[in-house]
Design an enzyme around this catalytic site. Sequence first.
Site, short mmCIF file in Angstrom:
data_model
loop_
_atom_site.label_atom_id
_atom_site.label_comp_id
_atom_site.label_asym_id
_atom_site.label_seq_id
_atom_site.Cartn_x
_atom_site.Cartn_y
_atom_site.Cartn_z
N LYS A 14 0.84 -1.20 0.00
CA LYS A 14 0.00 0.00 0.00
C LYS A 14 0.88 1.26 0.00
O LYS A 14 2.10 1.19 0.24
CB LYS A 14 -0.92 -0.04 1.22
CG LYS A 14 -2.01 -1.14 1.16
CD LYS A 14 -2.79 -1.16 2.49
CE LYS A 14 -3.99 -2.10 2.46
NZ LYS A 14 -4.70 -2.12 3.78
N TYR A 54 -12.09 -3.01 -3.28
CA TYR A 54 -12.70 -3.18 -1.95
C TYR A 54 -14.23 -3.27 -2.07
O TYR A 54 -14.94 -2.63 -1.29
CB TYR A 54 -12.29 -2.01 -1.05
CG TYR A 54 -10.88 -2.10 -0.52
CD1 TYR A 54 -10.44 -3.21 0.20
CD2 TYR A 54 -9.96 -1.05 -0.71
CE1 TYR A 54 -9.14 -3.29 0.70
CE2 TYR A 54 -8.66 -1.13 -0.21
CZ TYR A 54 -8.27 -2.26 0.50
OH TYR A 54 -6.99 -2.33 1.00
N ARG A 93 -1.42 -14.43 4.19
CA ARG A 93 -2.21 -13.80 5.27
C ARG A 93 -1.50 -13.94 6.62
O ARG A 93 -1.46 -13.02 7.42
CB ARG A 93 -3.60 -14.45 5.38
CG ARG A 93 -4.53 -14.12 4.25
CD ARG A 93 -5.04 -12.72 4.27
NE ARG A 93 -6.03 -12.47 5.29
CZ ARG A 93 -6.76 -11.37 5.38
NH1 ARG A 93 -6.59 -10.37 4.50
NH2 ARG A 93 -7.63 -11.20 6.34
N THR A 99 -5.52 -7.57 10.81
CA THR A 99 -5.84 -6.25 10.24
C THR A 99 -5.20 -5.10 11.00
O THR A 99 -4.65 -4.17 10.40
CB THR A 99 -7.38 -6.06 10.21
OG1 THR A 99 -7.94 -7.14 9.46
CG2 THR A 99 -7.75 -4.74 9.57
N ARG A 110 2.72 -6.60 9.35
CA ARG A 110 2.01 -5.52 10.05
C ARG A 110 2.53 -5.34 11.48
O ARG A 110 2.57 -4.24 12.00
CB ARG A 110 0.51 -5.80 10.03
CG ARG A 110 -0.09 -5.58 8.63
CD ARG A 110 -1.44 -6.22 8.50
NE ARG A 110 -2.14 -5.84 7.27
CZ ARG A 110 -3.31 -6.36 6.90
NH1 ARG A 110 -3.89 -7.29 7.65
NH2 ARG A 110 -3.88 -5.98 5.78
N ASN A 130 -1.63 -0.13 7.34
CA ASN A 130 -1.09 -1.44 7.72
C ASN A 130 -0.26 -2.08 6.60
O ASN A 130 -0.12 -3.29 6.54
CB ASN A 130 -2.21 -2.36 8.21
CG ASN A 130 -3.33 -2.50 7.19
OD1 ASN A 130 -3.20 -2.03 6.07
ND2 ASN A 130 -4.42 -3.15 7.57
N HIS A 133 -1.96 -5.26 1.56
CA HIS A 133 -3.20 -5.98 1.34
C HIS A 133 -2.84 -7.38 0.91
O HIS A 133 -1.93 -7.57 0.10
CB HIS A 133 -4.05 -5.32 0.25
CG HIS A 133 -5.15 -6.22 -0.22
ND1 HIS A 133 -6.35 -6.33 0.42
CD2 HIS A 133 -5.19 -7.11 -1.25
CE1 HIS A 133 -7.10 -7.24 -0.19
NE2 HIS A 133 -6.42 -7.73 -1.21
N GLU A 144 -9.26 -10.65 -7.49
CA GLU A 144 -8.32 -9.53 -7.37
C GLU A 144 -7.19 -9.63 -8.40
O GLU A 144 -6.75 -8.61 -8.95
CB GLU A 144 -7.74 -9.49 -5.96
CG GLU A 144 -8.80 -9.13 -4.92
CD GLU A 144 -8.31 -9.26 -3.47
OE1 GLU A 144 -9.08 -8.90 -2.57
OE2 GLU A 144 -7.17 -9.72 -3.25
P1 ADP Z 1 -7.68 -7.05 5.87
O1 ADP Z 1 -6.88 -6.02 5.12
O2 ADP Z 1 -6.94 -7.55 7.07
O3 ADP Z 1 -8.19 -8.16 4.99
P2 ADP Z 1 -10.41 -6.00 5.84
O4 ADP Z 1 -10.57 -6.64 4.50
O5 ADP Z 1 -11.43 -6.31 6.89
O6 ADP Z 1 -8.97 -6.32 6.48
O7 ADP Z 1 -10.40 -4.43 5.68
C1 ADP Z 1 -9.68 -3.83 4.62
C2 ADP Z 1 -8.86 -2.67 5.17
O8 ADP Z 1 -9.76 -1.72 5.73
C3 ADP Z 1 -7.89 -3.01 6.30
O9 ADP Z 1 -6.65 -3.53 5.86
C4 ADP Z 1 -7.72 -1.65 6.96
O10 ADP Z 1 -6.75 -0.86 6.25
C5 ADP Z 1 -9.12 -1.01 6.77
N1 ADP Z 1 -9.96 -1.14 7.98
C6 ADP Z 1 -10.63 -2.22 8.40
N2 ADP Z 1 -11.29 -1.97 9.55
C7 ADP Z 1 -11.04 -0.68 9.86
C8 ADP Z 1 -11.42 0.20 10.94
N3 ADP Z 1 -12.21 -0.19 11.94
N4 ADP Z 1 -10.96 1.47 10.91
C9 ADP Z 1 -10.18 1.90 9.91
N5 ADP Z 1 -9.78 1.12 8.87
C10 ADP Z 1 -10.19 -0.14 8.85
MG MG Z 2 -9.47 -8.01 3.31
#
Ligand code: ADP
Ligand code: MG
Length: 166
Positions: A14, A54, A93, A99, A110, A130, A133, A144
């Site tokens: 990212k 997303y 992962r 996350t 992360r 973080n 992705h 994706e």
């Molecule tokens: P991951 O990236 O671990 O698969 P998700 O798909 O649930 O997580 O969410 C996508 C992205 O959205 C996360 O990597 C994070 O950057 C952001 N995100 C998720 N939950 C929150 C939150 N509560 N507040 C701010 N950003 C969030």
């Molecule tokens: Mg995700």
Amino acid sequence: MDRTHLQRTLVLLKPDAVQRGVCGEIIHRFERVGLNIVGLKMAWADKAFAEKHYFDVKERHGQKILDNLTEYLIMGPVIAIVLEGVDSVAIVRKMAGTTFPFDSAPGTIRGDFAHISKDYANKHERNVANLIHASAKPEEAEYEINLWFEKKELHSYERLDDKHTF
Ligand code: ADP
Ligand code: MG
């Protein structure tokens, strides 16, 4: 070696990873574990493209988080990577961590490169920078990879350490 049984997954480094100059360190971890880089490019997504990537975040987390997230993803270029290996979706992962960096174990990407918590992000309505992705499920990986890459941009090849890796 026949590689058709191996699994592919999508990683995005990212904008915070690119702007902090830690992409090499992160890519190194994937090479070291024996995953093959089968596609790699820099891309700068716009809002519409970020929303395609997303597509389920609004449903899962709500509009506000989607807005913060797309703003974060398009703040600069990303490095998009396709990795190939045994159960690559799950292993990447695991290497990425959870996350929220605060909850991610040391040794994960992360957990090693950030520390922000969910409470902090929610309280300050901040996005969670973080770094990475990683596709969460094989179906997600397929969607994706097709979104970010054309077939001709992906390359299968043998590695000198295949006999040790497999
Ligand atoms: P991951 O990236 O671990 O698969 P998700 O798909 O649930 O997580 O969410 C996508 C992205 O959205 C996360 O990597 C994070 O950057 C952001 N995100 C998720 N939950 C929150 C939150 N509560 N507040 C701010 N950003 C969030
Ligand atoms: Mg995700």
